[in-house]
Design an enzyme around this catalytic site. Structure first.
Site, PDB file in Angstrom:
ATOM      1  N   ARG A  68     -30.514   8.993 -18.170  1.00  0.00           N
ATOM      2  CA  ARG A  68     -29.162   9.035 -17.622  1.00  0.00           C
ATOM      3  C   ARG A  68     -28.331   7.925 -18.266  1.00  0.00           C
ATOM      4  O   ARG A  68     -27.157   8.124 -18.612  1.00  0.00           O
ATOM      5  CB  ARG A  68     -29.198   8.856 -16.101  1.00  0.00           C
ATOM      6  CG  ARG A  68     -29.681  10.054 -15.316  1.00  0.00           C
ATOM      7  CD  ARG A  68     -28.669  11.185 -15.327  1.00  0.00           C
ATOM      8  NE  ARG A  68     -27.392  10.783 -14.763  1.00  0.00           N
ATOM      9  CZ  ARG A  68     -27.089  10.749 -13.467  1.00  0.00           C
ATOM     10  NH1 ARG A  68     -28.011  11.108 -12.575  1.00  0.00           N
ATOM     11  NH2 ARG A  68     -25.893  10.381 -13.055  1.00  0.00           N
ATOM     12  N   ASP A  95     -35.404  20.661  -7.803  1.00  0.00           N
ATOM     13  CA  ASP A  95     -34.514  19.675  -7.205  1.00  0.00           C
ATOM     14  C   ASP A  95     -34.834  19.618  -5.711  1.00  0.00           C
ATOM     15  O   ASP A  95     -35.537  20.490  -5.177  1.00  0.00           O
ATOM     16  CB  ASP A  95     -33.057  20.083  -7.439  1.00  0.00           C
ATOM     17  CG  ASP A  95     -32.053  19.022  -7.014  1.00  0.00           C
ATOM     18  OD1 ASP A  95     -32.464  17.853  -6.829  1.00  0.00           O
ATOM     19  OD2 ASP A  95     -30.856  19.347  -6.869  1.00  0.00           O
ATOM     20  N   ARG A 155     -17.838  10.821  -8.536  1.00  0.00           N
ATOM     21  CA  ARG A 155     -18.965  11.509  -7.891  1.00  0.00           C
ATOM     22  C   ARG A 155     -18.475  11.918  -6.504  1.00  0.00           C
ATOM     23  O   ARG A 155     -18.241  11.056  -5.643  1.00  0.00           O
ATOM     24  CB  ARG A 155     -20.183  10.581  -7.807  1.00  0.00           C
ATOM     25  CG  ARG A 155     -21.435  11.256  -7.232  1.00  0.00           C
ATOM     26  CD  ARG A 155     -22.584  10.273  -7.237  1.00  0.00           C
ATOM     27  NE  ARG A 155     -23.746  10.789  -6.522  1.00  0.00           N
ATOM     28  CZ  ARG A 155     -24.769  11.422  -7.070  1.00  0.00           C
ATOM     29  NH1 ARG A 155     -24.775  11.644  -8.373  1.00  0.00           N
ATOM     30  NH2 ARG A 155     -25.780  11.845  -6.344  1.00  0.00           N
ATOM     31  N   CYS A 208     -34.711  15.751 -11.379  1.00  0.00           N
ATOM     32  CA  CYS A 208     -33.567  14.834 -11.495  1.00  0.00           C
ATOM     33  C   CYS A 208     -33.687  13.638 -10.558  1.00  0.00           C
ATOM     34  O   CYS A 208     -32.938  12.665 -10.721  1.00  0.00           O
ATOM     35  CB  CYS A 208     -32.259  15.577 -11.266  1.00  0.00           C
ATOM     36  SG  CYS A 208     -32.106  16.348  -9.637  1.00  0.00           S
ATOM     37  N   HIS A 231     -23.516  19.328 -11.972  1.00  0.00           N
ATOM     38  CA  HIS A 231     -24.033  17.978 -12.262  1.00  0.00           C
ATOM     39  C   HIS A 231     -24.282  17.877 -13.777  1.00  0.00           C
ATOM     40  O   HIS A 231     -25.419  17.723 -14.219  1.00  0.00           O
ATOM     41  CB  HIS A 231     -25.315  17.741 -11.478  1.00  0.00           C
ATOM     42  CG  HIS A 231     -25.717  16.302 -11.376  1.00  0.00           C
ATOM     43  ND1 HIS A 231     -24.970  15.268 -11.900  1.00  0.00           N
ATOM     44  CD2 HIS A 231     -26.818  15.709 -10.806  1.00  0.00           C
ATOM     45  CE1 HIS A 231     -25.564  14.127 -11.666  1.00  0.00           C
ATOM     46  NE2 HIS A 231     -26.683  14.360 -10.999  1.00  0.00           N
ATOM     47  N   GLN A 291     -26.398  14.964 -15.640  1.00  0.00           N
ATOM     48  CA  GLN A 291     -27.857  15.054 -15.493  1.00  0.00           C
ATOM     49  C   GLN A 291     -28.448  15.974 -16.548  1.00  0.00           C
ATOM     50  O   GLN A 291     -29.527  15.720 -17.084  1.00  0.00           O
ATOM     51  CB  GLN A 291     -28.216  15.560 -14.100  1.00  0.00           C
ATOM     52  CG  GLN A 291     -29.714  15.687 -13.862  1.00  0.00           C
ATOM     53  CD  GLN A 291     -30.433  14.365 -13.886  1.00  0.00           C
ATOM     54  OE1 GLN A 291     -30.063  13.446 -13.170  1.00  0.00           O
ATOM     55  NE2 GLN A 291     -31.480  14.250 -14.712  1.00  0.00           N
TER      56      GLN A 291
END
Length: 308
Positions: free
Chosen positions: A291, A223, A102, A263, A129, A132
């Site tokens: 997730r 987001d 990450r 998310c 991402h 996700q």
């Protein structure tokens, strides 16, 4: 051996297969059935960006699959103190069975993968991402909302937006993206995705009007307006994004049974209203939990491909 750096590298069939494996694992977990598919394997988790959901889901997932996860921040390893990425990749991949990273730059994770002897997973970069989106699509499957998707993404043209674009292009659904002027998606990524969309029949539209995007959509998503590393822009972004909140008024423009996804973390009163988030809290927090299951499906899939 396969890496999971973006969804661009995967076919529709492969994406659906990963999601199906994750759903099967989730069903088994509810029955207290634990298949140790990654028994005695080790996942190295490299975090240059901190996270709640990414760390907990990967670490828990690896444990439930019979393996072990190592948390490595850039303060813990020489990567943060000047060691070349290729050297770190060679060393870690000689000791571990899989690596999740990450980080900020997509180029970093791509270089790491070039020198890695084991599968590398993108846990998030500034550009993409993808893990996700596996969880998001899994959630839509569970709520039987994955057929004839018309999705409206409201907000910043960021890594989540780019990943939604790729998922739409791969699976062939309609995606409408509404961003303020100056905060549009990356043009190079958009042009690349539009080529993919021609193959699948997907429709991807960009615009500046959130109401136009939301009209009749059966999935609404957003987001945070200020991502990690953009804290200095926060006040300006709040002013610029005024009018891009997903609130009750905007949701009334969507289809009657529209699903709302986020998310997380969610900043109530900014990108989403308190009322919308709470009304859709069941699906949003199931999305967060997914997730765990989607990433277990991904790790199992990558391990199977390595042994094929």
């Amino acid at each position: 051996m396969r890496h999971f750096l973006t969804l661009k590298d995967f076919t529709k069939e492969e994406i659906l297969e990963i999601v199906d494996i994750g759903l099967e694992i989730k069903r088994n977990l509810k029955k207290k059935i634990y298949k140790k598919e990654l028994e005695n394997q080790t996942l190295a988790m490299i975090f240059e960006k901190s996270s709640t959901r990414t760390r907990v889901s990967f670490e828990t997932g690896m444990f439930q699959l019979g393996g072990h996860a190592l948390f490595l921040s850039n303060r813990d390893i020489h990567l943060g103190r000047g060691e070349p990425i290729k050297d770190t990749a060679r060393v870690i991949s000689s000791m571990c069975d899989m690596v999740m990273i990450r980080t900020f730059e997509q180029s970093m994770i791509e270089e790491f993968a070039r020198y890695s002897k084991v599968p590398v997973i993108n846990g998030l970069t500034d550009s993409y991402h993808p893990v996700q989106l596996l969880a998001d699509y899994m959630t839509l499957v569970e709520y039987e909302a994955h057929e004839n998707i018309v999705c409206a993404y409201i907000g910043d043209g960021n890594n989540m937006t780019h990943s939604w674009m790729i998922l739409a292009a791969k699976l062939g659904f309609e995606l409408r993206i509404a961003t303020p002027k100056g905060y549009e998606v990356d043009e190079a990524i958009l042009q690349e995705v539009l080529l993919l969309a021609k193959e699948s029949g997907a429709t991807i539209k960009t615009m500046n009007d959130p109401n136009e995007a939301a009209k009749g959509a059966n999935v609404i998503t957003t987001d945070t307006w200020t991502s990690m590393g953009q804290e200095e822009e926060k006040e300006q972004r709040i002013k610029t994004f005024k009018g891009y909140i997903v609130d009750e008024k905007l949701m009334l423009l969507a289809a009657q049974e529209a699903k709302f996804l986020h998310c997380l973390p969610a900043y109530r009163g900014l990108e989403v209203s308190e009322g919308v988030l709470e009304r859709h809290s069941e699906i949003v927090f199931n999305e967060a939990q997914n997730r765990l299951h989607a990433q277990k499906g991904l790790m199992v899939w990558l391990d199977r491909k390595r042994g094929a």
